[in-house]
Design an enzyme around this catalytic site. Structure first.
Site, short mmCIF file in Angstrom:
data_model
loop_
_atom_site.label_atom_id
_atom_site.label_comp_id
_atom_site.label_asym_id
_atom_site.label_seq_id
_atom_site.Cartn_x
_atom_site.Cartn_y
_atom_site.Cartn_z
N CYS A 130 -11.78 -4.61 6.33
CA CYS A 130 -13.03 -5.37 6.37
C CYS A 130 -13.60 -5.46 7.79
O CYS A 130 -14.42 -6.33 8.07
CB CYS A 130 -12.80 -6.77 5.82
SG CYS A 130 -11.67 -7.74 6.83
N VAL A 134 -6.37 -21.63 10.38
CA VAL A 134 -6.97 -22.50 9.37
C VAL A 134 -7.44 -21.69 8.17
O VAL A 134 -7.26 -22.09 7.01
CB VAL A 134 -8.14 -23.31 9.97
CG1 VAL A 134 -8.85 -24.12 8.88
CG2 VAL A 134 -7.63 -24.24 11.07
N GLY A 175 -6.25 -21.16 22.87
CA GLY A 175 -5.88 -22.53 22.54
C GLY A 175 -5.36 -22.68 21.13
O GLY A 175 -4.39 -23.41 20.89
N GLY A 176 -6.00 -22.00 20.18
CA GLY A 176 -5.55 -22.08 18.80
C GLY A 176 -4.15 -21.55 18.63
O GLY A 176 -3.34 -22.09 17.87
N GLY A 179 2.37 12.66 -11.51
CA GLY A 179 3.35 13.71 -11.35
C GLY A 179 2.87 14.93 -10.59
O GLY A 179 3.36 16.04 -10.81
N SER A 180 1.89 14.77 -9.72
CA SER A 180 1.35 15.87 -8.90
C SER A 180 0.71 16.96 -9.75
O SER A 180 0.47 18.07 -9.27
CB SER A 180 2.46 16.51 -8.04
OG SER A 180 3.18 15.55 -7.31
N GLU A 238 3.62 14.43 -4.62
CA GLU A 238 4.78 13.55 -4.56
C GLU A 238 5.90 14.05 -3.66
O GLU A 238 6.63 13.25 -3.07
CB GLU A 238 5.35 13.37 -5.97
CG GLU A 238 4.43 12.67 -6.94
CD GLU A 238 5.10 12.51 -8.29
OE1 GLU A 238 5.48 11.39 -8.63
OE2 GLU A 238 5.27 13.52 -8.98
#
Length: 1294
Positions: free
Chosen positions: A23, A232, A316-317, A1047-1048, A1229
């Site tokens: 994101c 938070v 600070g947090g 299964g490829s 796979e």
């Protein structure tokens, strides 16, 4: 807001906790005083929109699109084959884009840092910078899970690359988006004012002055202060913490101060960690070394603290949260940092260490006080400061244990004047070893002090046990190992200060003083090209992924990107909190009263089938009378928004009556004889007689943990009733639309022809989107049917991991008989797999584990069993490799066990027992191992195995606390689905009168490039450019009854169907072409239409003739075999258990590759996923059966730092496969198992440690081989001290 109101769907929701980077967006702010614009990357999932007042947000759509122009970063990501499933590609783009906005010519370290917060089971980007002749930089963004880095092609005299840099547009910083002028004017002209935003349940207040902040805090002492929202935010989102008022102080100048003072630096509490990192870096370059030791130690922790997005949160947090996972608090506390606090009418200073003390009164921060700034002091002469951490992954991972340590000596001596030792990660907060420090004052810095210190530390730091199963011994070992490391560092510094008086650290111990560093990986890919091939023929060429550009621009559409439907409802599931219990009652009254709630859906609302009997035990949509695992769906809430649905779901009250037994583990299932039937067995030769004739017998067992699929797109369904004839469109992220259609139709009691399933693309699957997706789609469809509304179900990451299960945990027990010369004559093995609460695919997984257990070895007398254990965990499912990665690891484990016993090397045992000539497998299928031997020999040669093994031995002689290991592992991977009907396929090809072609088939695009390959096939068959061919979607409307893409086999079977359809069309066109051989494609199509020749054709492939008779224990369940070999080299830190992957060389036989770029990417991606399975990914459950690892914070998959520094993949040349399309082989796979070469390289390193220390007893290593296991296996004085058997004094240097 992004998806539904402004239709910007490029930014993806991957985990919701800032842990994956899908994101990522760019935030830009303007500072009117300095006239500077600052750009920084941020996780949109954690960033409160209220905090963005006055800021510009750039999503991937703002960077570039196919409708305007694509940005050079997007272009390179796509054309360098840097995208597979594409779900997190926009996040990658935004991280690199933000980096380039700040640094048009970034260093490799900056690029690695930018990508450190990005990972998924498909995509790990790496960047390669190549200078243009113009002096600007070309950014080649490539991906580990795809074709990566610079590549070569060897075929005669031909040498080229997987991509051509000549076609890349240059990076031109002058063409970037400008900062919005209106925001600039607003920042310059509008006076700062307090901002207040009132929402449905909470109020956001952003003050502009310290006095105002103090007033607010006095009035609302319980209101949290939020700057970065990394503490938070997750608490509110995942743990249900609610704050009616939130205060955002980021705009207050007093909290953003940066002051250089005579005795140190004062940094405002709202300063971001990225800014702190830059400030400390500059300070270190400006001040003498004597003054910067604290700065260096803090900077050491900042380099691995989260990704760039996380480091854009406040200093600070991080401090004030007082969480044990803070990497900064221990070193800041140990360094005598001072907190400047303020409350209404009062200011004071306290040492940071005081907030971790047991005292009260002035030593604690009151609820009305706020942290204004932090003072970080200069170090003094004779003072030494260090910081340490060990985490499940080196970067972007919360620590298991961390530490900050400081010592001050009496002038000119090694006598301790002051000592501070703080640990984090060990218990609920940072802790100080006060008693130890006080006791050691006045001691000399020598061996006696070290021995006393370690014992005192273990006595003082009491660690409680963990409900999640985490052992405390490892943390205790780290506590003393960190102090020993500090001891060595200081000892070496004392020698630099006065070489005559202090001995320093011997050379063989010094390597441990350097932490492993992440370097820019270097890679090479080798494949065979055909110089005589027509330039118009795309087959065999490294073609860019069909959707690569749209992946990079964010225009590729996934289920949750689909526009909202009028009246659409959102669904949230309510899951069981008990592993095995009777449902006494379900109280939905409070939930129904919630805002926006439309209805509650239960089993009573299912019109027809609620239980699907694919075997004796059912797969269940809604639990009716009892629950059989934590995470089973009991009911669901539909509401007008996702938020309202989840809020209401949390209010559903379910009363349970616990049932016995509760079975969670394989051992418990064996004890209670709890299995799914049938059990399977294969046997050849006379095993019992062979055991009587062998020279040696070994017995053992290995435990292999499960693995989370961790596809980036979570389970997603949009069910849309059509309003007539009970028709319904189901848009779903699945590998198997036909089973979704079947299950939804059955649950609604309608014919399958009323249900149309649509799949455009899937954001990763790995086997996890089959039956479970069918159940979830049925949940959504039942809700849509009951409400007559469209229903959208998008699982959160935590719910997805809780509900869906993953790879089967495994216990392999073995007995192996062999001769002194290394020939293995008899093997008896038994595999137990944890199936979970329903069968799903577990019996098939058990069968495949038996069929493929021999790996590359011919064992004349063999007996193997497999049992699927029925437990009260969510049912485990298909996963890439389907049982082979587990059973083959068991095989390689007893191979190395034989090597240990005979004194021969593991590679020698492998060569002795490898298939060497035409033979039969243990189920009597013939195979020709010629290409297996070729792969092995080429891997040996390309990796320079023997010379490097010699170098490893020499390195280990010269280094005591760091060791290297090297291993080479062969692979035979059978291809097939066991029966013909499972590999049938169909395709539909339309030719339109303008000459364009529409292609569809039954395969699912989930990152493996199947649509790209199908277009290549159609292009070759029709002899037209790929640009004239389009693929729209996979749908049950166009291709019915399609088999699953598993299964490829997708390319193999669908390629045959596409080829068949195209040949049918070409056969119809041939008379027209013969009449006008010089005509164009458009001429022929126009003429065909005018002659009423059908321009639409279906293609069909019946499937491979595969069979297996389990009664006789023989058959031909596979069509052909893939072969490969991998050599990996690692380095371990014996003090911490950490390791680094140095180099991997892979040789794979995949026939004639249809698309080398895609196929090599599949090999690389599978390999790194295998690294995760075998060395890192660890699922943890509570004693009650609750999954504790429910997101990227707790569950770590490989990241950039785990990629081998040198990574080479070679495709075996001159390999043919007569059974598949264009002589190719299914590759998806096979490569995963080769990740175990890292496992055995680690074992080799551990063996070196144990041999050096005289530990000759047999030892076993389980999977995943985590740092904890490695450290425990590297037994020494510290581990003995922890388990209470170390009575003798520590020997500092061995």
């Amino acid at each position: 807001m992004t998806a539904f109101s402004v239709r910007l769907t490029g930014t993806k929701y991957g985990c919701g906790g800032g842990g994956c980077g899908a994101c990522t967006v760019m935030i830009s702010t303007y500072e009117p005083t300095s006239k500077k614009i600052r750009h920084y990357s941020a996780n949109a999932c954690l960033l409160p929109i209220c905090s963005l007042y006055g800021a510009a947000v750039t999503t991937v759509e703002g960077v570039g699109s196919t409708k305007t122009r694509i940005h050079p970063v997007q272009e390179r990501l796509a054309k360098c084959h840097g995208s597979q499933c594409g779900f997190c590609s926009p996040g990658m783009v935004m991280s690199i884009y933000t980096l380039l906005r700040n640094n048009p010519e970034p260093t490799s370290e900056q690029m690695i840092a930018a990508l450190a917060g990005k990972y998924c089971h498909f995509l790990i980007c790496r960047c390669v910078l190549k200078p243009f002749s113009s002096g600007t930089l070309c950014l080649c963004v490539c991906a580990l899970y795809k074709g990566v880095g610079l590549s070569k092609v060897y075929s005669g005299q031909i040498s080229t690359r997987l991509f051509s840099t000549d076609e890349f547009q240059p990076l031109d910083p002058t063409q970037e988006l400008i900062f919005p002028p209106e925001l600039m004017r607003m920042a310059e002209n509008q006076p700062k004012r307090t901002l207040v935003f009132c929402g449905e349940r909470m109020t956001w207040i952003s003050p502009v002055s310290l006095d105002e902040l103090l007033d607010l805090k006095a009035a609302h002492p319980k209101a949290p202060l939020v700057v970065g929202n990394t503490s938070v935010g997750p608490e509110m989102k995942f743990r249900g913490v609610f704050h009616p008022i939130v205060i955002a102080p980021a705009r207050i100048l007093d909290l953003n101060v940066v002051t250089h003072m005579d005795d140190g630096l004062t940094l405002g509490a709202a300063c971001s960690l990225s800014l702190v990192k830059d400030i400390l870096t500059n300070a270190i370059s400006e001040f003498p070394e004597e003054k910067t030791k604290v700065f260096c130690a803090v900077l050491q922790q900042l380099r691995t603290l989260g990704g760039e997005q996380i480091r854009n949160v406040s200093l600070g947090g991080n401090i004030i949260s007082r969480k044990s996972t803070s990497d900064l608090n221990p070193v800041l506390a140990a360094s005598n940092c001072v907190l400047n606090l303020a409350s209404k009418g009062r200011k004071r200073q306290i040492p940071l260490s005081d907030i971790f003390a047991d005292g009260v009164g002035n030593n604690t921060i009151t609820s009305e006080e706020i942290l204004v700034s932090v003072h970080i002091p200069h170090s003094r002469k004779g003072e030494y400061v260090s910081a340490f951490r060990q985490a499940p992954r080196r970067e972007n991972a919360l620590p298991i244990t961390n530490a900050g340590m400081r010592v001050l000596f009496e002038d000119g001596t090694d006598i301790i004047k002051d000592l501070s030792i703080f640990y984090g990660g060990a218990i609920s907060t940072t802790i100080c070893a006060k008693q130890t420090c006080w006791t050691l004052i006045g001691r000399h810095w020598n061996e006696q002090m070290l021995d006393e210190a370690c014992r005192l530390l273990l006595q003082e730091i009491a660690l409680p046990g963990s409900a999640s199963g985490e052992k405390v011994d490892y943390k205790k070992t780290l506590i003393v190992s960190f102090f020993y490391r500090f001891f060595l560092e200081v000892l070496q510094s004392l020698k630099k200060m006065d070489p005559c008086h202090y001995p320093g650290v011997p050379m063989e111990y010094r390597s441990v003083l350097q932490d492993f560093q992440t370097k820019m990986p270097q890679s090479i890919q080798i494949y065979q090209a055909n110089p005589s091939q027509s330039p118009q023929d795309p087959v065999g060429r490294p073609i860019m992924h069909q959707s690569g550009i749209m992946h990079a621009t964010g225009e590729a559409v996934y289920v949750d990107d689909l526009p909202s439907v009028d009246g659409e409802l959102f669904l949230a599931v309510v899951t069981s909190s008990r592993a095995h219990a009777k449902i006494v009652s379900i109280d939905t009254s409070e939930a129904l009263q919630g805002p926006g709630v439309f209805d509650i859906i239960t089993a009573h609302d299912v019109p027809a089938t609620n239980e699907f009997y694919y075997s004796d035990d059912p797969e269940i949509i809604f639990a009716r009378n009892k629950v059989i695992c934590v995470g089973q769906i009991v009911c669901a809430v539909v509401a007008d928004s996702d938020v309202h649905a989840k809020q209401a779901a949390a209010k559903v009250k379910i009363e349970y009556e616990v049932l016995e037994p509760v079975i969670l583990t394989i051992e418990e299932a064996i004890k209670h004889n709890s299995f799914f039937e049938p059990k399977r067995k294969l046997e050849q030769g006379n095993v019992d007689q062979a055991f009587e004739t062998v020279d040696n017998i070994i017995e053992g067992e290995i435990h292999i943990g499960g693995q989370e699929h961790f596809y980036m797109e979570t389970q997603s369904v949009l069910a849309v009733p059509k309003g007539e004839d009970k028709e319904m469109d189901v848009y779903v992220s699945t590998q198997h639309p036909a089973i979704i259609q079947e299950m939804v139709a059955a649950s609604l009691g309608v014919p399958a022809n009323r249900i149309m399933c649509h799949v455009k693309r899937v954001g990763g699957a790995f086997g996890g989107k089959l039956l479970k997706t069918g159940l979830l789609a049925s949940v959504a469809a039942v809700a849509a049917n009951k409400t007559s509304r469209a229903v959208r179900l998008i699982l959160s990451r935590g719910d997805d991991m809780l509900i869906t299960g993953g790879r089967h945990p495994f216990i392999g027990k073995y007995k192996v008989g062999f001769m002194n010369d290394g020939r293995i004559r008899a093997v008896d093995t038994k595999y137990y797999i944890n199936a979970g609460c329903t069968p799903d695919e577990s019996i098939l997984v058990a069968e495949v584990s038996l069929l493929k257990m021999d790996n590359a070895y011919k064992i004349p007398n063999l007996r193997c069993w497999a049992c699927a254990c029925k437990t009260n965990l969510p049912s485990n499912a298909a996963f890439r490799g389907f049982g082979f990665p587990q059973s083959a690891l068991v095989t390689e484990t007893w191979i190395t066990g034989v090597a240990d016993k005979t004194g021969l090397s593991p590679e020698k045992i492998r060569e002795i027992n490898m298939y060497k000539e035409n033979a039969q497998t243990h189920f009597k299928q013939k195979l020709d191992p010629q290409n297996l031997i070729r792969c092995w020999n080429e891997c040996m040669e390309k990796s320079a195995y023997y010379s490097r093994k010699t170098a490893v031995i020499e390195f280990n002689k010269q280094n005591y606390w760091k060791k290297k290991g090297i291993a080479i592992v062969p692979m035979k991977f059978p291809f097939g689905l066991g029966t013909r009907y499972l590999s049938q396929a169909a395709a539909l090809v339309h030719i339109y009168t303008d000459g364009s072609v529409l292609l569809t088939h039954g395969g699912i695009e989930m990152g493996q490039g199947i649509h790209t390959k199908m277009i290549q096939v159609a292009s070759r068959e029709l002899n037209i450019p790929m640009s004239r061919i389009h693929f729209c979607e996979t749908s049950t409307r166009t291709v019915p009854n399609a088999c699953a893409s598993v299964g490829s086999a997708g390319t193999d079977v669908n390629g045959m169907a596409v080829k068949d359809a195209c040949q049918t069309l070409l056969k119809r066109l041939q008379p027209i072409i013969n009449k006008n051989p010089k005509g164009t494609w458009n001429d022929w199509i126009k003429e065909a239409f005018e002659q009423s020749v059908s321009l639409s054709a279906t293609g069909y492939f019946r499937g491979y003739d595969e069979n297996m008779d389990w009664e006789k224990g023989e058959g031909q369940p596979f069509t052909y075999f893939l072969y490969g070999a991998a050599c990996s080299e690692v380095e371990i830190n014996c003090l911490t258990g950490d390791h680094k992957n140095l180099r991997t060389d892979i040789v794979m036989d995949i026939g004639c590759s249809i698309n080398p770029a895609v196929d090599i990417g599949q090999i690389e991606g599978a390999f790194v996923q295998g690294i995760g399975l075998y060395t890192m990914e660890e699922l943890k459950y509570s004693p009650e059966g609750v999954l504790c690892t429910r997101g990227p914070d707790q569950y770590k998959i490989p990241a950039v730092c785990d990629i081998p520094e040198q990574f080479s993949v070679s495709l075996l040349s001159s390999s043919q496969n007569p059974y598949a399309i264009y002589a190719s082989k299914g590759i998806g796979e096979a490569g995963l198992f080769l990740g175990c070469s890292v496992f055995f390289a680690l074992r080799d390193a551990v063996t070196s440690v144990r041999n050096e220390r005289g530990l000759k007893n047999t030892f076993s290593l389980n999977s995943p081989l985590t740092a904890e296991q490695i450290r425990a296996s590297c037994a020494d004085d510290f581990t003995e001290m922890v388990i209470g058997i170390g009575e003798r004094c520590l020997s500092v240097f061995g």
